[in-house]
Design an enzyme around this catalytic site. Structure first.
Site, PDB file in Angstrom:
ATOM      1  N   HIS A  31      -8.171  -4.880  -0.739  1.00 43.95           N
ATOM      2  CA  HIS A  31      -7.028  -4.267  -0.428  1.00 43.95           C
ATOM      3  C   HIS A  31      -6.284  -5.121   0.797  1.00 43.95           C
ATOM      4  O   HIS A  31      -6.735  -5.428   1.558  1.00 43.95           O
ATOM      5  CB  HIS A  31      -7.255  -2.951   0.323  1.00 43.95           C
ATOM      6  CG  HIS A  31      -6.007  -2.249   0.338  1.00 43.95           C
ATOM      7  ND1 HIS A  31      -5.322  -1.743  -1.068  1.00 43.95           N
ATOM      8  CD2 HIS A  31      -5.513  -1.480   1.376  1.00 43.95           C
ATOM      9  CE1 HIS A  31      -4.465  -0.953  -0.463  1.00 43.95           C
ATOM     10  NE2 HIS A  31      -4.098  -0.819   0.784  1.00 43.95           N
ATOM     11  N   SER A  56       0.804  -1.125  -0.018  1.00 43.80           N
ATOM     12  CA  SER A  56       0.094   0.075  -0.152  1.00 43.80           C
ATOM     13  C   SER A  56       0.743   1.441   0.160  1.00 43.80           C
ATOM     14  O   SER A  56       1.855   1.414  -0.730  1.00 43.80           O
ATOM     15  CB  SER A  56      -0.891   0.001   1.101  1.00 43.80           C
ATOM     16  OG  SER A  56      -2.017   0.848   1.023  1.00 43.80           O
ATOM     17  N   ASP A 101     -10.374  -4.127  -4.997  1.00 43.41           N
ATOM     18  CA  ASP A 101     -10.072  -3.272  -3.953  1.00 43.41           C
ATOM     19  C   ASP A 101     -10.952  -2.114  -3.629  1.00 43.41           C
ATOM     20  O   ASP A 101     -11.593  -1.451  -4.539  1.00 43.41           O
ATOM     21  CB  ASP A 101      -8.660  -2.498  -4.362  1.00 43.41           C
ATOM     22  CG  ASP A 101      -8.019  -1.801  -2.996  1.00 43.41           C
ATOM     23  OD1 ASP A 101      -8.476  -1.192  -2.476  1.00 43.41           O
ATOM     24  OD2 ASP A 101      -6.806  -2.031  -2.969  1.00 43.41           O
TER      25      ASP A 101
END
Ligand SMILES: *[C@@H]1O[C@H](CO)[C@@H](O)[C@H](O)[C@H]1NC(C)=O
Ligand SMILES: *[C@@H]1O[C@H](CO)[C@@H](O)[C@H](O)[C@H]1NC(C)=O
Ligand SMILES: *[C@@H]1O[C@H](CO)[C@@H](O)[C@H](O)[C@H]1NC(C)=O
Ligand SMILES: *[C@@H]1O[C@H](CO)[C@@H](O)[C@H](O)[C@H]1NC(C)=O
Ligand SMILES: *[C@@H]1O[C@H](CO)[C@@H](O)[C@H](O)[C@H]1NC(C)=O
Length: 330
Positions: free
Chosen positions: A292, A114, A237
């Protein structure tokens, strides 16, 4: 018999040692691996430890370094929400330059989760300590975020940060202290051009993506010197908005139409070296199923095998950057 064997092996080791000494940088063909965790995580979390253990299992001899901004896990987590990212990356750069193993390695592999993946790209562009070889980013907002929905229930540190982000992302308080604000990005949907506020106030992203009129060509040279930049997008996501940012695409917020990286000015005019990297087959676009940061062990195993194996596999390692020590035949 035993002593004869140990004499023989001592001789072999002496011979090996002298050949290693005459080629000091060949000592390890397995590059160290940096791991930079994401927002709300900490370097000493069980998940990061498990990833490190797996990395060593797949590629024995890998020295794994979980990046941290404090030796205290709690403070390291706080630093994922609060701080000036320019200063944070500078600190990581200095820590690596002072580290006995990392500073003497010919290059480093890097795995970013991320926002950690974006910050590793910033390291590659800004830092002149040990260069990166392969950089793999999972779910990283390379083209910024227009919203963030990732706070868990009861995570007040996260919620406080997001309230501040929504109230005024362009205030100097947000840009100097709030981490996600520094990769917050706003475009005008009619023109798909970044807004004036973004160009003027963005503390991190507008600079590292060379979106302002004055471009820093050092960024382009250094990014193009990577062996591989592997951008992995989570197919479903719901945290990084827009999710296509993970592949460096532009998204029209009104029509949701996607402009892929290769059709954008940042690529066509090669503002940060991505076109050059692509032309030498150094740019990879991958997708993995799930939301995610839902990464299965099988997926990680594949990544470690494909990108973080011994560099011998790649033939000649040409060191990057001006401080390179020449090229190395392995
Ligand atoms: C360009 O970036 C490099 C690396 O961060 C930095 O050393 C240099 O000062 C920058 N140049 C300008 C003109 O900002
Ligand atoms: C962030 O830190 C850098 C380096 O200290 C500084 O130049 C910059 O002004 C800071 N950004 C903000 C928005 O305060
Ligand atoms: C977007 O750009 C168009 C064309 O330049 C302009 O007319 C419009 O006011 C802009 N919208 C916003 C919200 O800035
Ligand atoms: C973005 O989508 C809106 C709504 O469909 C459209 O009017 C606008 O022209 C699009 N912008 C660009 C640059 O394609
Ligand atoms: C991943 O690799 C490890 C180490 O070789 C192995 O124990 C594990 O079963 C692998 N996991 C999957 C899902 O393939």
């Amino acid at each position: 018999m035993y002593s004869l064997w140990s004499t023989a092996s001592a001789l072999i080791f002496a011979a090996l040692a002298s050949s290693v000494l005459s080629h000091p940088s060949i000592e390890s063909t397995q590059l160290p691996l940096l791991i930079w965790h994401g927002l709300g995580d900490r370097f000493d979390a069980d998940g990061i430890k498990a990833v490190a253990t797996l990395a060593e299992k797949i590629n024995p001899g890998t020295y794994v370094y979980p990046i941290h901004l404090s030796d205290d896990g709690g403070s390291d987590r706080t630093a994922t929400f609060y701080g000036n990212v320019t200063e944070q990356v500078q600190q990581v750069c200095e820590d690596i330059a002072a580290h006995p193993v990392l500073s003497t390695a010919p290059a480093l592999n890097a795995l970013g989760f991320s926002q950690g993946g974006l910050f590793l790209r910033v390291y590659a562009q800004r830092c002149n300590s040990t260069p990166l070889w392969n950089l793999v980013t999972y779910g990283s907002p390379h083209n910024g975020i227009s919203d963030f929905t990732g706070c868990k229930a009861g995570d007040w540190l996260c919620k406080g940060a997001m309230t501040l982000l929504r109230s005024n992302a362009w205030s100097s308080l947000a840009q100097s202290r709030l981490v996600p604000a520094q990769y917050y990005r706003e475009i005008n949907d009619t023109t798909l051009e970044p807004t004036d506020d973004y160009l003027e106030y963005s503390n991190l992203l507008a600079d590292v993506n060379n979106e302002r009129e004055l471009k820093n060509m050092t960024y382009a040279e250094r990014l193009a010197a990577l062996n591989k930049l592997v951008m992995i997008e989570f197919a479903d996501d719901t945290t990084v908005i827009p999710k296509e940012s993970q592949w460096f695409s532009e998204v029209n917020g009104t029509s949701k139409e996607i402009t892929p990286l290769r059709e954008r000015s940042i690529y066509k005019e090669d503002w940060i070296g991505l076109k050059k990297l692509d032309e030498k087959e150094g740019l990879e676009f991958r997708k993995t199923p799930g939301d995610h940061m839902q990464i299965g062990e099988g997926e990680l195993n594949k990544t470690f095998e494909e990108w973080f194996g011994p560099i011998k596999k790649y033939g000649t390692l040409t060191l990057q950057d001006s401080q390179s020590k020449g090229s190395l035949e392995l």
